[in-house]
Design a protein around this motif. Structure first.
Motif, PDB file in Angstrom:
ATOM      1  N   GLY A   1       0.830  -1.204   0.000  1.00 40.01           N
ATOM      2  CA  GLY A   1       0.000   0.000   0.000  1.00 40.01           C
ATOM      3  C   GLY A   1       0.864   1.253   0.000  1.00 40.01           C
ATOM      4  O   GLY A   1       1.772   1.374   0.817  1.00 40.01           O
ATOM      5  N   PHE A   2       0.601   2.127  -0.928  1.00 37.43           N
ATOM      6  CA  PHE A   2       1.335   3.381  -1.008  1.00 37.43           C
ATOM      7  C   PHE A   2       0.891   4.299   0.119  1.00 37.43           C
ATOM      8  O   PHE A   2      -0.247   4.208   0.586  1.00 37.43           O
ATOM      9  CB  PHE A   2       1.090   4.069  -2.365  1.00 37.43           C
ATOM     10  N   PRO A   3       1.778   5.208   0.569  1.00 44.15           N
ATOM     11  CA  PRO A   3       1.378   6.174   1.591  1.00 44.15           C
ATOM     12  C   PRO A   3       0.208   7.025   1.088  1.00 44.15           C
ATOM     13  O   PRO A   3       0.001   7.165  -0.112  1.00 44.15           O
ATOM     14  CB  PRO A   3       2.621   7.046   1.779  1.00 44.15           C
ATOM     15  N   LYS A   4      -0.514   7.597   2.011  1.00 43.05           N
ATOM     16  CA  LYS A   4      -1.630   8.492   1.662  1.00 43.05           C
ATOM     17  C   LYS A   4      -1.088   9.832   1.172  1.00 43.05           C
ATOM     18  O   LYS A   4       0.051  10.183   1.444  1.00 43.05           O
ATOM     19  CB  LYS A   4      -2.515   8.740   2.891  1.00 43.05           C
ATOM     20  N   GLY A   5      -1.910  10.546   0.450  1.00 41.31           N
ATOM     21  CA  GLY A   5      -1.593  11.912   0.060  1.00 41.31           C
ATOM     22  C   GLY A   5      -0.656  12.043  -1.122  1.00 41.31           C
ATOM     23  O   GLY A   5      -0.497  11.126  -1.938  1.00 41.31           O
ATOM     24  N   LYS A   6      -0.025  13.193  -1.183  1.00 42.59           N
ATOM     25  CA  LYS A   6       0.831  13.577  -2.307  1.00 42.59           C
ATOM     26  C   LYS A   6       1.976  12.585  -2.524  1.00 42.59           C
ATOM     27  O   LYS A   6       2.253  12.192  -3.655  1.00 42.59           O
ATOM     28  CB  LYS A   6       1.383  14.988  -2.048  1.00 42.59           C
TER      29      LYS A   6
END
Length: 76
Positions: free
Chosen positions: A47-52
Motif C-alpha cells: 500500500g502506497f502512503p496516503k496523500g501527495k
C-alpha cells in the motif's frame, strides 16, 4: 493535478519526482526518481502512503514499470 491531455504527463509532477526526496524509510533523503523498482513494488504490494507522496510514488512506479524514465532525464 492532472494534465489537460490525459496522454501527456503533467510537467509539475515530473519535476517533483526529480526534486523531492523520500522523507522516511530505507531510502530516506534519496530523490524519488532514484528509488529502485523493487522498493516501489514493495509499496505496490503493501500500500502506497496516503496523500501527495503516495500519488508521486504510484506515478513513479508506472513510469519505471513501463520504461518511461526517459521522461525524467531532461529534468534532472
Amino acid at each position: 493535478m492532472m494534465s489537460a491531455d490525459p496522454l501527456k504527463p503533467n510537467p509539475d509532477v515530473l519535476l517533483e519526482l526529480v526534486r523531492m526526496k523520500m522523507p522516511f524509510g530505507k531510502y530516506k533523503d534519496r530523490l524519488l526518481c532514484d528509488l529502485p523498482v523493487s522498493y516501489l513494488e514493495w509499496f505496490q504490494q503493501k500500500g502506497f502512503p496516503k496523500g501527495k507522496l503516495g500519488e508521486l510514488l504510484q506515478t513513479l512506479y508506472v513510469i519505471k514499470l513501463n520504461g518511461l524514465e526517459y521522461l525524467l532525464k531532461p529534468l534532472r
